[in-house]
Design an enzyme around this catalytic site. Sequence first.
Site, PDB file in Angstrom:
ATOM      1  CG  ASP A 143      -1.723   1.222   1.419  1.00 60.31           C
ATOM      2  OD1 ASP A 143      -1.898   1.965   0.445  1.00 60.31           O
ATOM      3  OD2 ASP A 143      -2.197   1.463   2.558  1.00 60.31           O
ATOM      4  CD  GLU A 152      -3.631   7.273   0.508  1.00 57.71           C
ATOM      5  OE1 GLU A 152      -4.827   6.934   0.607  1.00 57.71           O
ATOM      6  OE2 GLU A 152      -2.724   6.746   1.204  1.00 57.71           O
ATOM      7  CD  GLU A 153      -0.528   5.100   3.673  1.00 53.54           C
ATOM      8  OE1 GLU A 153      -1.466   5.259   4.476  1.00 53.54           O
ATOM      9  OE2 GLU A 153      -0.393   4.072   2.995  1.00 53.54           O
ATOM     10  CG  ASP A 193      -4.491   3.121  -2.214  1.00 56.74           C
ATOM     11  OD1 ASP A 193      -3.700   2.230  -1.849  1.00 56.74           O
ATOM     12  OD2 ASP A 193      -4.573   4.228  -1.641  1.00 56.74           O
TER      13      ASP A 193
END
Length: 360
Positions: A192, A226-227, A246
Amino acid sequence: MNKPYIDHIDSTYVLAVLEDLLAIPSPSGFCEEVLLRVEREAAKLGWQTERTPKQACIITIPGQAGTGTLALTAHVDTLGAMVRSIKGSGALRFTPVGGYAMNSIEGEYCTVHTRNGQTYTGTILTTSPSVHVYKNARELKREEENLEIRLDAPASSKDEAAALGIRNGDYISFDPRTRVLENGYIKSRHLDDKAGVACLFGLAELIARTGAKPHKTLKLMITSYEEVGHGAAYMPADVAELIAVDMGAIGDDLACTEQDVSICAKDSSGPYDCAMTTRLIRLAERDKLRFAVDIYPQYGSDASAAMRGGNNLRAALIGPGVHASHSLERTHRDALMNTISLLAAYVLEAEDKPVKEPNA
């Protein structure tokens, strides 16, 4: 190029790119090295790149004239940590970068990246790391204040650790421990979403090698925040349609497996665009791909960030199924191939044409 597109994907290339990306430390905001790797790979394929001020890399693949722009996003940033403080013992207290359960990183090897370019390895342990010494070693709650980093360096005091050049705010990356198995399974931290980035490169390589022309101009946007929730909050003004690539979550009542491309109908940001999601489902059915449609109530994506950022676009979300997300992750080569094949069908075929069986 004949359908299904899965027969034309270079899986060896995709896995090589994935392994390269996984080997480069890149917690959210600490992505310069991996973005340079992305830019070099895009240049090898003949595609132009640009950087946004927010340190996203945009790879442009020209489409047919006058048909608009479609963005495909994936994020190269990962979970990680930062030095919060140096303890009197010389161990480091840390603060998380991204959302993960603390028990998922206990015992993990890590690297501290100092602001002056030095690196030091270490191990994430509880403050009661030995059952032979601490009565509470088994029961101690795994939370931030009860975990620390033991440095692999002579640092038995705060002053000694500081003398190494370590200071508050230094980044900490977790070792990926990547294994690509002969039976197709791929286990590693940070699938991820480096698996999603590898899928975008699989698509870009397929287009470059075959000379296929996307129906719309493609902007492959590789984000680096993004995280922490805002990777694709900004989108170029000409983008009216977005697919976030994703990882697909696995477990509980979800249908997705490690061999599937996941098509997410709804996550914590609400439902994704109905027409886009329906088209993705019909293309996956037509090409007989392994896929699953799921709802992820505790999940957000770069598409979520783009919509919340006020961008006037419609969006969908797909990606390879990944087990134990934000922990010791695992996927399968088939999930990557199914994801790339579905992307190829979506970007190479005109939306206004009905989805038909290949021989219809």
